[in-house]
Design an enzyme around this catalytic site. Structure first.
Site, short mmCIF file in Angstrom:
data_model
loop_
_atom_site.label_atom_id
_atom_site.label_comp_id
_atom_site.label_asym_id
_atom_site.label_seq_id
_atom_site.Cartn_x
_atom_site.Cartn_y
_atom_site.Cartn_z
N ALA A 144 59.66 74.42 94.63
CA ALA A 144 60.94 73.83 94.21
C ALA A 144 61.69 74.80 93.32
CB ALA A 144 60.69 72.53 93.44
N VAL A 195 60.19 85.10 87.31
CA VAL A 195 58.72 85.09 87.34
C VAL A 195 58.21 84.48 88.64
CG1 VAL A 195 56.65 84.20 86.21
CG2 VAL A 195 58.55 85.04 84.83
N GLY A 218 58.60 90.83 80.65
CA GLY A 218 58.99 91.35 81.97
C GLY A 218 58.44 90.45 83.04
N LYS A 254 54.06 81.17 70.02
CA LYS A 254 52.92 81.99 70.45
C LYS A 254 51.82 82.02 69.40
CE LYS A 254 55.77 84.95 73.38
NZ LYS A 254 56.56 86.19 73.42
N VAL A 308 51.47 83.91 75.90
CA VAL A 308 51.46 84.91 74.83
C VAL A 308 51.24 86.27 75.48
CG1 VAL A 308 50.40 85.63 72.66
CG2 VAL A 308 50.35 83.22 73.32
#
Ligand code: ADP
Ligand code: ASP
Ligand code: MG
Length: 806
Positions: free
Chosen positions: A496, A467, A788, A674, A601
């Site tokens: 980092a 991500v 994803g 979630k 979520v």
């Protein structure tokens, strides 16, 4: 006739002197050229004198440096010139003798210091006049002052008369040393540091010059000190009042007393750049514009001040308190920079240079000795380590809301304003802050007052996995467009991964983050990262957490409390105990910053945002049904005869759909988190334990490590396949559904038939159904990729942009 003044940086080297000479020779009019000492020389002489006073032999080295610089400059400019060299040597010898005297006596009086400092201008003016081949007129012969050595006051009556006779019939070019003068006894005095500008103004006013030009190393008066604010830009026109206020509050580009003589005679002042003579510079005149300019022209600041406060009920309604206080301070010859008194009359605060604080406090305490003894006035308080910042502009008079915007911007950035003053002329608003907040304050104010069309975000990113790295490439790709179309600039100030971290307060090249991290010598550490981030104290800072680290999630409160917004892809904090979640939300709200976690979520889907909009506009959520696990949906859509459970889970992991340990998905605990977040954002106080979980795999799978699990997962294949066949025969599908209804929040495997909104949910998609008071008969549906890295990163990016629009 014009007066041109060249500052120290403009006459620092042979090359710059040649540049100045070109400007001078290009003029076709009578000129008086005022020059400063060679750049840095005044400081050097000062240092040498201070060392000599302490009997520190090091001063010889400094003296030698001063000597060498002048003699070699002279040789470089004029080859063989025994006359000039002789003149310089005589002054240098005088300097040597006086310094020896200082060493012997062990005392450096202001009088001696002025005599020494004056030699800087005496030497520079000698060299420059000889180089130009023009007349040299010694300012000390006609500028007469009192004997306040270090910052003497000019006797204008005598001075103006002497200037008039010294320059009677002047034609061509004359060079004059700036800064220096003499008292009536004929001893050298100086006009205060930066005083060559003042010399120029005194001459211009006395001779009714058509203009005073101040040639320096910047393009003009800028919106802020360009050495601090790289985005500062030149102000084309200023009024005398504005220039005076800005310089009084620390804009060193012009020495404050300079304005008064030229203002009285209405002589225009131009600030120009010796190194870019083509730049228009700043013009200082009576009226700075047509009233349609921005309300604020510039910001300036003075670091290293102290605030002295007199407080006590004995002051309320009593006349003469201020008079006594300020008379006592004036008696000590202490300059007051700023005064603020609350209308309750309970306190009076004033700012002075830090070095004068103790003397000011002592003078005040002495003056109010009786009142203090009777407890009518408390002891005098002194706070040091402060700075004053001022915004200046004539147009503030006509504009409302300037102060409101200013102080709310400061507040949101966590800058504590200690005291405020606005002159009744509304020409400036000044306020006191801590030295440590100065840089941030200047940046914040500069941005909000001058570049409001350009918002900057300082990004601190932890986590450069899938991500995080997608986020960085999306930012890199969008940078140009964001700046052009949204006027948003994202600067990567800290980054980092698990191994290393790297910081750059100017913002690093986002495209080079991998290399920068690889080359960094800083080992990654969460507390150290946060410490450095807060110490950098950058404005509009936002911390982005693209990790799954509990340690980082536990640090959000500290980060928010430092007025840094948090954008979390990490779900841990928002799904922790309700009290913690609530504290984080409330802290962000109180500080006027953001705590955003849209991607917690449904990855990039606008799920939480939509919920917030519904709730904020008065709707009430009654029920939520949702397929929230892209992973599980992918798994149930992929299961087939050829793809038994074990193979399918492996595939999901390889596609990057699962959490690092896939059991987090299979246990349903990710869905629980979630659902918990959705219920909370809907306004319900819910804890994890209140949600019933019906897991899809048996308990033994959760024992041991992830490797143990991979070894045993095949044991489940057969059973799943049998059940799958039965389900297919019924023409139904499995969906792992999160249900929120008051009293029974749960996650469970449901069998859905055709016609159910969940039936046709492809791939790893998510689907959220909100039943609310408004969307009751037909619930609102939000559907799309729920997992994803790219879509999650896009969601984080969207949150980031939201932070910028506070
Ligand atoms: P000189 O040697 O020419 O007299 P100074 O160093 O005294 O030059 O003044 C020029 C410097 O003033 C600039 O280099 C800049 O760093 C500083 N400065 C501070 N505030 C401002 C401002 N608002 N606009 C321009 N310069 C500023
Ligand atoms: N040389 C003096 C100083 O450095 C005066 C000036 O440059 O204006 O303060
Ligand atoms: Mg100067």
């Amino acid at each position: 006739m014009k007066v041109l003044k060249f500052g120290g940086t403009s006459v620092g080297t042979a090359a710059t002197i040649r540049q100045a000479a070109e400007i001078i020779r290009g003029r076709n009019e009578d000129l008086i050229v005022v020059v400063s000492a060679l750049g840095g020389i005044t400081d050097e002489i000062h240092r040498a004198a201070a060392l000599a006073e302490k009997n520190d032999g090091q001063y010889h080295r400094l003296l030698e440096g001063i000597r060498e610089r002048h003699l070699s400059l002279c040789a470089e400019l004029m080859k063989e010139d025994p006359d000039t060299t002789g003149g310089l040597k005589a002054i240098l010898q005088e300097m040597d003798q006086i310094l020896t005297g200082v060493t012997l006596i062990g005392e450096l009086t202001l009088k001696t210091l002025d005599r020494l400092l004056a030699m800087g201008e005496r030497m520079s003016s000698l060299i420059i006049s000889r180089f130009l081949g023009t007349e040299l007129k010694n300012a000390a012969d006609f500028i007469v002052t009192d004997s306040r050595f270090g910052k003497a006051a000019v006797d204008f009556d005598v001075t103006n008369r002497r200037i008039a006779s010294a320059f009677a019939g002047h034609r061509g070019i004359a060079v004059v040393p700036g800064f220096i003068a003499k008292n009536p006894a004929g001893e050298y005095t100086t006009l205060g540091r930066g005083g060559s500008d003042y010399t120029g103004a005194i001459l211009a006013a006395a001779l009714d010059a058509s203009a005073l030009e101040i040639w320096t190393d910047v393009d003009g008066f800028m919106t802020a000190d360009p050495k601090v604010i790289s985005k500062a830009y030149t102000i084309p026109v200023l009024s005398y009042g504005e220039a005076m206020e800005l310089s009084n509050f620390g804009a060193r580009v012009i020495y404050p007393p300079t304005i008064l003589p030229v203002y009285k005679k209405e002589i225009p002042v131009c600030i120009r750049n010796t190194f870019r003579p083509e730049a228009a510079g700043t013009l200082i005149v009576r009226n700075s514009g047509n009233g349609r300019e921005r309300p604020i022209k510039g910001i300036s600041s003075i670091p290293g001040i102290a605030l002295v406060t007199l407080q006590g009920i004995g002051m309320v309604g009593v006349t003469g308190i201020s008079m006594r206080l300020f008379t006592a301070i004036a008696r000590e010859k202490i300059n007051i920079i700023f005064i603020s008194q609350a209308s309750s009359e309970n306190t009076i605060s004033f700012a002075v240079e830090e070095t004068a604080a103790a003397a000011a406090a002592e003078a005040a305490e002495k003056e109010f000795e009786r009142e203090i003894a009777r407890d009518q006035i408390n002891r005098v308080l002194v706070e040091t380590g402060l700075s004053i910042v001022a915004i200046v502009g004539e147009n503030m008079r006509q504009t409302t809301g300037v102060a409101g915007k200013l102080f709310s911007t400061l507040g949101r950035n966590g800058i504590n304003v200690i005291s405020i003053a606005q002159g009744a002329s509304e020409l400036n608003i000044s306020w006191v802050i801590r030295n440590s907040d100065l840089r941030k304050t200047l940046n914040v104010v500069h941005e909000s007052c001058f570049l409001s069309e350009n918002v900057e975000l300082n990004l601190f990113l932890m986590g450069t996995g899938l991500v995080g790295s997608h986020l960085l490439s999306q930012i890199a790709a969008q940078q140009g467009k964001l700046l052009r179309e949204s006027r948003l600039k994202i600067r990567l100030a800290g980054i980092a991964n698990v191994h290393r971290m790297h910081f750059d307060r100017e913002g690093m090249d986002i495209g080079a983050w991998k290399q920068l991290l690889a080359e960094s010598s800083l080992a990654a550490s969460v507390p150290d990262f946060i410490h450095r981030m807060t110490e950098m104290n950058l404005y509009n800072s936002v911390f982005v957490d693209c990790t799954a680290s509990p340690e980082i999630a536990a640090s959000y409160l500290r980060i928010l409390e430092s007025n840094i917004s948090v954008v979390a892809a990490n779900k841990i904090a928002a799904s922790s105990e309700y009290d913690n979640y609530f504290t984080l939300k409330r802290t962000a709200k109180n500080k006027g910053i953001k705590f955003l976690f849209e991607t917690n979520v449904g990855a990039g889907l606008p799920i939480i945002n939509t919920l917030n909009d519904l709730v904020n506009s008065g709707d009430k959520v009654i029920r939520i049904d949702a397929v929230l696990s892209g992973t599980l949906n992918y798994i149930f859509n992929t299961l087939s005869e050829e793809n038994p459970l074990s193979v399918t889970v492996r595939k999901a992991q390889e596609a990057g759909y699962t959490e690092p340990d896939p059991r987090v998905d299979l246990s349903g605990s990710d869905v629980v988190r979630k659902l918990l977040i959705l219920a909370r954002e809907s306004g319900y106080r819910l804890e994890k334990e209140e949600i019933t979980v019906h897991p899809i795999i048996p308990a033994f799978c959760f024992e041991g490590t992830a490797d143990d699990f991979w070894n045993r997962i095949t044991e489940l294949d057969a059973d799943f396949e049998t059940r799958r066949k039965l389900l297919a025969a019924k023409n139904m599908r499995w969906r792992f559904v999160a249900v929120f209804e008051e009293g029974n929040p749960r996650v469970e495997l449901q069998e859905v038939g055709p016609g159910h909104p969940f039936y046709d949910l492809e791939g790893s998609n998510n689907l959220i159904m909100y039943r609310t008071e408004r969307y009751n008969e037909f619930p609102m549906l939000i559907k799309g990729y729920g997992a994803g890295a790219a879509v999650t990163a896009a969601g984080v990016f969207a949150d980031l942009i939201k932070v910028s629009s506070i």
